[in-house]
Design a protein around this motif. Structure first.
Motif, PDB file in Angstrom:
ATOM      1  N   GLU A 150       2.343  16.100  -1.036  1.00 24.69           N
ATOM      2  CA  GLU A 150       1.086  16.232  -0.313  1.00 24.69           C
ATOM      3  C   GLU A 150       1.374  16.409   1.180  1.00 24.69           C
ATOM      4  O   GLU A 150       2.337  15.871   1.724  1.00 24.69           O
ATOM      5  CB  GLU A 150       0.232  14.981  -0.542  1.00 24.69           C
ATOM      6  CG  GLU A 150      -1.148  15.033   0.078  1.00 24.69           C
ATOM      7  CD  GLU A 150      -1.913  13.745  -0.177  1.00 24.69           C
ATOM      8  OE1 GLU A 150      -3.055  13.802  -0.636  1.00 24.69           O
ATOM      9  OE2 GLU A 150      -1.341  12.665   0.086  1.00 24.69           O
ATOM     10  N   LYS A 180       0.842  -1.193   0.000  1.00 28.77           N
ATOM     11  CA  LYS A 180       0.000   0.000   0.000  1.00 28.77           C
ATOM     12  C   LYS A 180       0.876   1.242   0.000  1.00 28.77           C
ATOM     13  O   LYS A 180       1.902   1.289   0.686  1.00 28.77           O
ATOM     14  CB  LYS A 180      -0.930   0.032   1.222  1.00 28.77           C
ATOM     15  CG  LYS A 180      -2.027  -1.018   1.225  1.00 28.77           C
ATOM     16  CD  LYS A 180      -2.893  -0.854   2.453  1.00 28.77           C
ATOM     17  CE  LYS A 180      -3.981  -1.930   2.503  1.00 28.77           C
ATOM     18  NZ  LYS A 180      -4.825  -1.794   3.713  1.00 28.77           N
ATOM     19  N   LEU A 181       0.442   2.247  -0.768  1.00 35.74           N
ATOM     20  CA  LEU A 181       1.042   3.579  -0.742  1.00 35.74           C
ATOM     21  C   LEU A 181      -0.090   4.577  -0.500  1.00 35.74           C
ATOM     22  O   LEU A 181      -0.936   4.789  -1.374  1.00 35.74           O
ATOM     23  CB  LEU A 181       1.766   3.896  -2.059  1.00 35.74           C
ATOM     24  CG  LEU A 181       3.105   3.205  -2.301  1.00 35.74           C
ATOM     25  CD1 LEU A 181       3.634   3.553  -3.685  1.00 35.74           C
ATOM     26  CD2 LEU A 181       4.120   3.611  -1.235  1.00 35.74           C
ATOM     27  N   ASN A 182      -0.107   5.217   0.677  1.00 32.00           N
ATOM     28  CA  ASN A 182      -1.225   6.075   1.067  1.00 32.00           C
ATOM     29  C   ASN A 182      -0.863   7.555   1.068  1.00 32.00           C
ATOM     30  O   ASN A 182      -1.332   8.316   1.914  1.00 32.00           O
ATOM     31  CB  ASN A 182      -1.727   5.660   2.458  1.00 32.00           C
ATOM     32  CG  ASN A 182      -2.332   4.276   2.465  1.00 32.00           C
ATOM     33  OD1 ASN A 182      -2.837   3.809   1.446  1.00 32.00           O
ATOM     34  ND2 ASN A 182      -2.274   3.612   3.599  1.00 32.00           N
ATOM     35  N   PHE A 183      -0.026   7.989   0.145  1.00 33.50           N
ATOM     36  CA  PHE A 183       0.301   9.416   0.055  1.00 33.50           C
ATOM     37  C   PHE A 183       0.679   9.738  -1.384  1.00 33.50           C
ATOM     38  O   PHE A 183       0.985   8.842  -2.184  1.00 33.50           O
ATOM     39  CB  PHE A 183       1.443   9.788   1.008  1.00 33.50           C
ATOM     40  CG  PHE A 183       2.784   9.264   0.579  1.00 33.50           C
ATOM     41  CD1 PHE A 183       3.673  10.056  -0.147  1.00 33.50           C
ATOM     42  CD2 PHE A 183       3.175   7.963   0.888  1.00 33.50           C
ATOM     43  CE1 PHE A 183       4.892   9.573  -0.553  1.00 33.50           C
ATOM     44  CE2 PHE A 183       4.399   7.471   0.493  1.00 33.50           C
ATOM     45  CZ  PHE A 183       5.262   8.276  -0.224  1.00 33.50           C
ATOM     46  N   ARG A 184       0.647  11.021  -1.682  1.00 36.22           N
ATOM     47  CA  ARG A 184       1.057  11.506  -2.998  1.00 36.22           C
ATOM     48  C   ARG A 184       2.260  12.427  -2.842  1.00 36.22           C
ATOM     49  O   ARG A 184       2.468  13.035  -1.787  1.00 36.22           O
ATOM     50  CB  ARG A 184      -0.086  12.265  -3.681  1.00 36.22           C
ATOM     51  CG  ARG A 184      -1.311  11.393  -3.987  1.00 36.22           C
ATOM     52  CD  ARG A 184      -2.383  12.232  -4.648  1.00 36.22           C
ATOM     53  NE  ARG A 184      -3.581  11.427  -4.959  1.00 36.22           N
ATOM     54  CZ  ARG A 184      -4.684  11.945  -5.488  1.00 36.22           C
ATOM     55  NH1 ARG A 184      -4.735  13.230  -5.782  1.00 36.22           N
ATOM     56  NH2 ARG A 184      -5.708  11.144  -5.720  1.00 36.22           N
ATOM     57  N   ASP A 185       3.000  12.547  -3.919  1.00 41.52           N
ATOM     58  CA  ASP A 185       4.185  13.415  -3.885  1.00 41.52           C
ATOM     59  C   ASP A 185       3.767  14.857  -3.612  1.00 41.52           C
ATOM     60  O   ASP A 185       2.844  15.395  -4.246  1.00 41.52           O
ATOM     61  CB  ASP A 185       4.934  13.345  -5.213  1.00 41.52           C
ATOM     62  CG  ASP A 185       5.468  11.948  -5.487  1.00 41.52           C
ATOM     63  OD1 ASP A 185       5.457  11.136  -4.555  1.00 41.52           O
ATOM     64  OD2 ASP A 185       5.878  11.687  -6.632  1.00 41.52           O
ATOM     65  N   LEU A 228       1.664   5.758   5.729  1.00 39.69           N
ATOM     66  CA  LEU A 228       2.196   6.147   4.426  1.00 39.69           C
ATOM     67  C   LEU A 228       2.514   4.926   3.556  1.00 39.69           C
ATOM     68  O   LEU A 228       2.153   4.893   2.386  1.00 39.69           O
ATOM     69  CB  LEU A 228       3.446   7.005   4.604  1.00 39.69           C
ATOM     70  CG  LEU A 228       3.274   8.291   5.430  1.00 39.69           C
ATOM     71  CD1 LEU A 228       4.593   9.039   5.519  1.00 39.69           C
ATOM     72  CD2 LEU A 228       2.194   9.180   4.841  1.00 39.69           C
ATOM     73  N   ILE A 283       9.269  13.821  -2.919  1.00 43.91           N
ATOM     74  CA  ILE A 283       9.074  12.974  -4.103  1.00 43.91           C
ATOM     75  C   ILE A 283       9.567  11.579  -3.765  1.00 43.91           C
ATOM     76  O   ILE A 283      10.737  11.385  -3.417  1.00 43.91           O
ATOM     77  CB  ILE A 283       9.832  13.547  -5.310  1.00 43.91           C
ATOM     78  CG1 ILE A 283       9.304  14.948  -5.637  1.00 43.91           C
ATOM     79  CG2 ILE A 283       9.682  12.624  -6.514  1.00 43.91           C
ATOM     80  CD1 ILE A 283      10.038  15.628  -6.777  1.00 43.91           C
ATOM     81  N   ARG A 284       8.679  10.607  -3.862  1.00 42.85           N
ATOM     82  CA  ARG A 284       9.026   9.243  -3.474  1.00 42.85           C
ATOM     83  C   ARG A 284       9.889   8.572  -4.548  1.00 42.85           C
ATOM     84  O   ARG A 284       9.807   8.893  -5.738  1.00 42.85           O
ATOM     85  CB  ARG A 284       7.755   8.430  -3.242  1.00 42.85           C
ATOM     86  CG  ARG A 284       6.800   8.391  -4.415  1.00 42.85           C
ATOM     87  CD  ARG A 284       5.519   7.664  -4.019  1.00 42.85           C
ATOM     88  NE  ARG A 284       4.486   7.773  -5.043  1.00 42.85           N
ATOM     89  CZ  ARG A 284       4.358   6.940  -6.056  1.00 42.85           C
ATOM     90  NH1 ARG A 284       5.200   5.937  -6.193  1.00 42.85           N
ATOM     91  NH2 ARG A 284       3.396   7.102  -6.947  1.00 42.85           N
ATOM     92  N   SER A 334       7.649   2.440  -5.751  1.00 40.92           N
ATOM     93  CA  SER A 334       6.358   2.196  -6.395  1.00 40.92           C
ATOM     94  C   SER A 334       5.691   0.998  -5.722  1.00 40.92           C
ATOM     95  O   SER A 334       6.337   0.229  -4.990  1.00 40.92           O
ATOM     96  CB  SER A 334       6.529   1.930  -7.897  1.00 40.92           C
ATOM     97  OG  SER A 334       7.113   3.032  -8.552  1.00 40.92           O
TER      98      SER A 334
END
Length: 445
Positions: free
Chosen positions: A100, A93-98, A108, A187-188, A191
């Protein structure tokens, strides 16, 4: 032969007559009457002022002077962290946006936790069995059907089961990566489905509501630095904008390599105009004196470790002044100006050029451009004097940041303190309260 002797005698007689005439001419002024000798003396007295040496002078001006120092520094976030996993795992799971905004405790990244969750269920089942056995042994011991040893063993098994459950839950919790504080995600670099090793970079979190500006000052300013003082910050990336920082911390250690002191200031950045890593030009303000006495720097004559000026007092007539050498104590220096702490009073006139012509105290001198110098000093505090004393210099279309630092510190500092009006408490309010209170008193202590 007779003619040659005659010519020689005539030549000798001519030389003797000429010598006598010259001696008589030189002795002639001494033989004139007293009335004739008084006339040249009177003419010499009337032209005495014309023969006095000419000097340039300026008056002591009173203006507002800011005690400050310039330095360069860098901006950094109040809180900054790069999230990294403690254990290896695959991202589910990825629960954030760049870019944000995230909240403290927000999930997260979630790693694959199927195996740890199964271990948690197993530990819970073992704990249930251990609790039941221990409870049963307590009842049997009360009825004296089993020994005390059996009860002690069941109690120990219960603690072991509790520890196994705690270990399984901690292992499962490490697969959940949450935000440690409120901030903005960067910025992550990952993926969904990536396999992360322990210690791999995931994303950075920055708390931008308050920015720290770190800079260094020479060690001679250590006695002037105080928490709560103000500092004006200019950024090359944001020309024309001025920000105010409040000194929050002073490093107690002096750097032995550069003999400098580390200082950290806090800037209210709730409008999010600043970013970490920006280059900053800092003007640290130590204090402000509203009745500072300043003179041109060229008026000060150093001699034997002391500072002197040539002061001019009224002479016998309007065009003549009497020169007096006075020892002074200097203070803050600005381009072309110097503060006089002791030795002169406002309105006093000092020599700015031609000091070498004044050979002794009490010597009469003539002042060039006296009318212009008098007009500049008679008005007290003139705009040009203020501009020079504050560090901006006279009539400079594009002053350098170092030269204009004091002027901006006096003019823009009160405005920037109240420029940002956003909701919520000021993140730098703890230190700003003390700094703004001293500022309202008229002088930064």
């Amino acid at each position: 032969m007779a003619s040659k002797a005659i010519y020689g005698a005539v030549a000798a007689a001519g030389i003797a007559v000429a010598s006598g005439a010259a001696w008589w001419y030189q002795r002639q002024p001494a033989s004139v009457t007293g009335a004739e000798a008084a006339a040249p003396a009177a003419r010499g007295a009337s032209s005495g002022a014309a023969r006095a040496p000419a000097v340039e002078a300026a008056r002591v001006e009173v203006t507002t002077l800011v005690d400050e120092a310039q330095a360069v520094g860098s901006l950094r976030s109040r809180q900054s962290v790069v999230l990294r996993p403690e254990v290896s795992g695959r991202i589910t799971k990825l629960n954030f946006r760049d870019g944000e905004r995230v909240r403290r405790g927000q999930l997260l990244v979630q790693l694959d936790d199927q195996l740890p969750l199964a271990q948690v269920q197993q530990a819970q089942a073992e704990l249930s069995i251990a609790e039941a056995n221990h409870k049963r042994n307590q009842e049997l011991v009360a009825q004296k059907f089993v020994s005390q040893r059996s009860l002690d063993e069941s109690a120990a098994n219960l603690k072991v089961a509790q520890a196994k459950l705690a270990l399984a839950q901690a292992t499962a919790a490490r697969l959940r990566i949450v935000a440690p504080f409120d901030g903005i995600a960067g910025i992550r670099n990952i993926s969904l489905g990536d396999y992360l090793k322990d210690g791999a970079d995931i994303v950075n979190i920055e708390d931008l509501d308050a920015m720290y500006v770190d800079f260094r000052l020479p060690e001679r300013y250590q006695t002037k630095l105080r928490r709560g003082q103000s500092a004006l910050v200019d950024l090359d990336a944001l020309p024309g904008r001025h920000f105010t920082a409040v000194v929050q911390a002073i490093d107690p250690l002096v750097d032995a390599n550069g003999r400098s002191i580390g200082v950290r200031g806090c800037i209210d950045n709730r409008q999010l105009q600043l970013r970490p890593g920006m280059f900053a030009r800092v003007t640290a303000v130590f204090g402000e004196r509203e009745q500072a006495r300043v003179i041109p720097e060229e008026a000060v004559v150093p001699q034997s470790g002391r500072q002197y000026v040539i002061k001019l007092v009224d002479g016998p007539d309007q065009d003549t002044r009497i020169a007096q050498r006075v020892e002074v104590k200097t203070g803050i220096r600005r381009p072309g100006r110097v503060e006089i702490v002791q030795g002169l009073q406002p309105g006093d006139m000092v020599v700015t050029a031609g000091q070498q012509r004044v050979q002794r105290d009490g010597m009469p001198v003539r002042v060039l451009d006296l009318g212009r110098a008098g007009q500049a000093g008679a008005g007290g505090e003139t705009p040009a004097a203020n501009a020079v004393a504050m560090g901006s210099g006279p009539a400079q279309p594009a002053p350098a940041p170092e030269a204009a630092g004091a002027s901006r510190a006096a003019a823009a500092l009160p405005q920037t303190l109240t420029a940002a009006r956003v909701s919520g408490p000021n993140p730098c309010a703890t230190v700003a309260a003390a700094g703004s209170g001293a500022r309202r008193g008229g002088t930064v202590r």
